[in-house]
Design a protein around this motif. Sequence first.
Motif, short mmCIF file in Angstrom:
data_model
loop_
_atom_site.label_atom_id
_atom_site.label_comp_id
_atom_site.label_asym_id
_atom_site.label_seq_id
_atom_site.Cartn_x
_atom_site.Cartn_y
_atom_site.Cartn_z
N GLY A 87 0.81 -1.22 0.00
CA GLY A 87 0.00 0.00 0.00
C GLY A 87 0.84 1.26 0.00
N LEU A 88 1.89 1.29 0.81
CA LEU A 88 2.72 2.49 0.92
C LEU A 88 3.58 2.72 -0.32
N ARG A 89 4.25 1.67 -0.79
CA ARG A 89 5.21 1.88 -1.89
C ARG A 89 4.51 2.31 -3.18
N ILE A 90 3.32 1.77 -3.42
CA ILE A 90 2.59 2.14 -4.63
C ILE A 90 1.76 3.41 -4.40
N GLY A 91 1.19 3.50 -3.22
CA GLY A 91 0.38 4.68 -2.91
C GLY A 91 1.19 5.97 -2.90
N LEU A 92 2.45 5.88 -2.48
CA LEU A 92 3.30 7.07 -2.40
C LEU A 92 4.04 7.36 -3.70
N TYR A 93 4.09 6.38 -4.62
CA TYR A 93 4.90 6.52 -5.83
C TYR A 93 4.50 7.73 -6.68
N GLU A 94 3.23 7.88 -6.98
CA GLU A 94 2.79 9.01 -7.80
C GLU A 94 3.01 10.35 -7.11
N PRO A 95 2.60 10.52 -5.82
CA PRO A 95 2.84 11.80 -5.16
C PRO A 95 4.33 12.18 -5.10
N VAL A 96 5.20 11.19 -4.81
CA VAL A 96 6.63 11.48 -4.74
C VAL A 96 7.17 11.82 -6.13
N LYS A 97 6.72 11.11 -7.13
CA LYS A 97 7.15 11.38 -8.51
C LYS A 97 6.76 12.79 -8.94
N TYR A 105 4.70 20.27 -14.07
CA TYR A 105 5.48 19.61 -15.13
C TYR A 105 4.55 19.07 -16.21
N VAL A 106 4.93 19.27 -17.47
CA VAL A 106 4.13 18.80 -18.61
C VAL A 106 4.98 17.84 -19.44
N GLY A 107 4.39 16.72 -19.88
CA GLY A 107 5.10 15.77 -20.70
C GLY A 107 5.44 14.49 -19.95
N ASP A 108 6.18 13.59 -20.61
CA ASP A 108 6.57 12.32 -19.99
C ASP A 108 7.65 12.56 -18.93
N ILE A 109 7.44 12.02 -17.76
CA ILE A 109 8.41 12.16 -16.68
C ILE A 109 9.65 11.34 -17.01
N PRO A 110 10.86 11.90 -16.85
CA PRO A 110 12.10 11.17 -17.18
C PRO A 110 12.23 9.88 -16.36
N TYR A 112 14.81 8.53 -14.94
CA TYR A 112 15.60 8.61 -13.70
C TYR A 112 14.77 9.17 -12.54
N GLN A 113 13.79 10.02 -12.85
CA GLN A 113 12.91 10.55 -11.81
C GLN A 113 11.96 9.46 -11.31
N LYS A 114 11.54 8.60 -12.21
CA LYS A 114 10.69 7.47 -11.81
C LYS A 114 11.48 6.51 -10.91
N ILE A 115 12.73 6.26 -11.29
CA ILE A 115 13.59 5.36 -10.51
C ILE A 115 13.83 5.93 -9.12
N LEU A 116 14.12 7.23 -9.05
CA LEU A 116 14.38 7.87 -7.76
C LEU A 116 13.14 7.83 -6.87
N ALA A 117 11.99 8.10 -7.45
CA ALA A 117 10.74 8.06 -6.69
C ALA A 117 10.48 6.67 -6.13
N GLN A 199 4.29 2.80 -20.76
CA GLN A 199 4.31 4.05 -21.53
C GLN A 199 4.82 3.81 -22.95
N THR A 200 5.86 2.97 -23.07
CA THR A 200 6.43 2.66 -24.39
C THR A 200 5.46 1.85 -25.24
N ILE A 201 4.82 0.85 -24.63
CA ILE A 201 3.88 0.00 -25.36
C ILE A 201 2.70 0.81 -25.90
N LEU A 202 2.23 1.76 -25.08
CA LEU A 202 1.07 2.55 -25.48
C LEU A 202 1.37 3.47 -26.67
N LYS A 203 2.65 3.67 -26.97
CA LYS A 203 3.02 4.49 -28.12
C LYS A 203 3.07 3.66 -29.41
#
Length: 299
Positions: A87-97, A105-110, A112-117, A199-203
């Motif tokens: 619950g915590l790791r997934i629930g916090l992922y988007e807010p931290v990202k 911020y507009v556009g695809d998040i880099p 490395y920012q996803k990895i850090l989050a 994200q890649t597959i959806l493109k």
Amino acid sequence: MADLKFSFAETFLCSAFAACFAEFCTIPLDTAKVRLQLQKKAVGDEVNLPKYRGLMGTMATIAKEEGLSALWKGIIAGLHRQCIFGGLRIGLYEPVKIFLVGSDYVGDIPLYQKILAALLTGALAIAVANPTDLVKVRLQAEGKFPIGVARRYYGTLDAYCTIVRQEGLGALWTGLGPNIARNAIVNAAELASYDQVKQTILKIPGFSDNVLTHLLAGLGAGLFAVCIGSPIDVVKSRMMGDSGYKTTLDCFIKTLKNEGFFAFYKGFLPNFSRLGSWNVIMFLTLEQAKKAFRGGIIL
């Protein structure tokens, strides 16, 4: 991966449910993985063949000697862990990202920012959930003791109480170092890779946000996670399941010296089978739970 319309509480509930469901479905594979990781290589003049051989062989041995239900040893502690950690790791992922890149911020998040989050949320979540992980591993490891030797624990609650009584409250955070390292890294591999692969597959023309996309992204997440996190996972399991190691470094050195580098990939196939299937089930359930939560059409 997540929709910003979902609050933290909503995402927490959906992800905790999805993680618990995946845990229940795949814990027999996890039990086999733990037994293989804790099984030590014979040294010196010892010629005994290993008790556990391969994923199916290990599961068959456990079921034959201890009963089919033994494959679900530690399930209660496992569900405790997933409610908190999942619950915590997934629930916090988007807010931290979003916090890392800024709310405007507009556009695809880099990547490395996803990895850090994911690193940050994985570390924080397991720091809270470590006692549940410890008890789960201890209960899963019980079957490795010789027949006739009294069990240390007689259930999940008894395990918590016995550990605190005999080893002190701080013992519930045994193995916290490798556990934080393992879960932060695996969380980054799972969440960031799922996010990026989806994200890649959806493109790609012809693909949409459906079950097939979630399935492929979940498999990719599981593969990344097990390849990166397996060595740390072995050290974590041994630290929690065997009191013969003084520190994380001591466990790493002794394992490397006595058993060689490939000991860190013991249980790789059951680990991948477990993590791969776990990620597929969890992410598929999570995506469907979100749709159901908002009254959307399932699938």
